[in-house]
Design an enzyme around this catalytic site. Structure first.
Site, short mmCIF file in Angstrom:
data_model
loop_
_atom_site.label_atom_id
_atom_site.label_comp_id
_atom_site.label_asym_id
_atom_site.label_seq_id
_atom_site.Cartn_x
_atom_site.Cartn_y
_atom_site.Cartn_z
N THR A 4 -10.00 1.00 -7.24
CA THR A 4 -8.75 0.62 -7.90
C THR A 4 -9.02 0.24 -9.34
OG1 THR A 4 -6.71 -0.62 -7.60
CG2 THR A 4 -8.74 -1.88 -7.45
N LYS A 36 -0.68 -3.74 -5.61
CA LYS A 36 -1.80 -4.67 -5.73
C LYS A 36 -1.51 -5.82 -6.69
CE LYS A 36 -4.58 -0.62 -5.07
NZ LYS A 36 -5.38 0.38 -5.76
N GLY A 48 -3.42 -9.96 -9.37
CA GLY A 48 -3.77 -8.61 -8.98
C GLY A 48 -5.12 -8.62 -8.30
N SER A 127 -12.88 -0.19 -10.07
CA SER A 127 -13.74 0.93 -10.46
C SER A 127 -13.40 1.50 -11.83
CB SER A 127 -13.65 2.05 -9.41
OG SER A 127 -12.32 2.49 -9.29
N ALA A 160 -6.84 6.25 -15.20
CA ALA A 160 -6.51 7.19 -14.14
C ALA A 160 -6.93 8.62 -14.49
CB ALA A 160 -5.02 7.14 -13.82
N CYS A 163 -11.15 7.94 -13.93
CA CYS A 163 -11.72 7.38 -12.70
C CYS A 163 -11.09 8.04 -11.46
CB CYS A 163 -11.47 5.87 -12.66
SG CYS A 163 -12.04 5.08 -11.14
N THR A 166 -8.70 5.87 -9.23
CA THR A 166 -7.51 5.31 -9.87
C THR A 166 -6.48 6.40 -10.01
OG1 THR A 166 -8.93 3.79 -11.13
CG2 THR A 166 -6.68 4.09 -11.94
#
Length: 175
Positions: A4, A36, A48, A127, A160, A163, A166
């Site tokens: 995440t 989250k 979070g 991550s 995003a 990764c 994500t």
């Protein structure tokens, strides 16, 4: 912790915290729209999490208890939670990290007893955290006209794109 990306930014008198929606099991996407980010203390504090979902929920519940016990004082509640997390046999096994934010401060909480207040008013876990944090720091410096929410959104989108843990299903809350 992986799987995440959570980021919080305090900028121009605003605080925003956001996260992606991806949950993984090993190297497989299990769910793509997990929330989250939570509002606590009647919306005065944002939290979070990254890591094991069940562990994170346990920590958020404990953090809420500490907030209530210490009159909503986020820093004191975080320190007390970190003490318990480090010394309690049950809590010690929890594998998650938290970011908490109020209108005045951001804190990172870890199971090793750390309660960190970031130097640059940007905190990230998970991550994709270093991608999002790098983007947020650059945006704060070179695009100061952006709001905290806009910085969080763009930072998460950049993470995003890089990764694999994500995604672009973002949840962003602001104070």
């Amino acid at each position: 912790m992986h799987a995440t990306t959570i980021i919080a930014v305090l900028h121009n008198g605003q605080v925003a915290i956001g996260g992606d929606g991806q949950a993984t099991m090993g190297n497989t996407i299990a769910k793509s729209n997990v929330k989250k980010i939570r509002r606590l203390q009647d919306g005065k504090i944002l939290a979070g999490f990254a890591g094991s979902t069940a562990d994170a929920f346990t920590l958020i519940e404990r953090f809420e208890e500490k907030l209530s016990a210490f009159g909503g004082n986020m820093k004191r509640a975080a320190i007390e939670l970190a003490k318990d997390w480090r010394t309690d046999r049950f809590l010690r096994r929890l594998e998650a990290m938290l970011i908490t934010a109020s209108k005045d401060e951001i804190l990172i909480l870890s199971g090793t007893g750390d309660v960190l207040e970031p130097d640059n008013q940007v905190a990230a876990i998970g991550s994709g955290s270093m991608y999002a944090q790098s983007a947020a720091l650059a945006l704060r410096k070179h695009a100061p006209h952006l709001s905290a929410e806009e910085i969080v959104r763009e930072s998460l989108n950049i993470a995003a794109d890089i990764c694999i843990y994500t995604n672009h299903n973002l949840v962003i809350e602001k104070l």
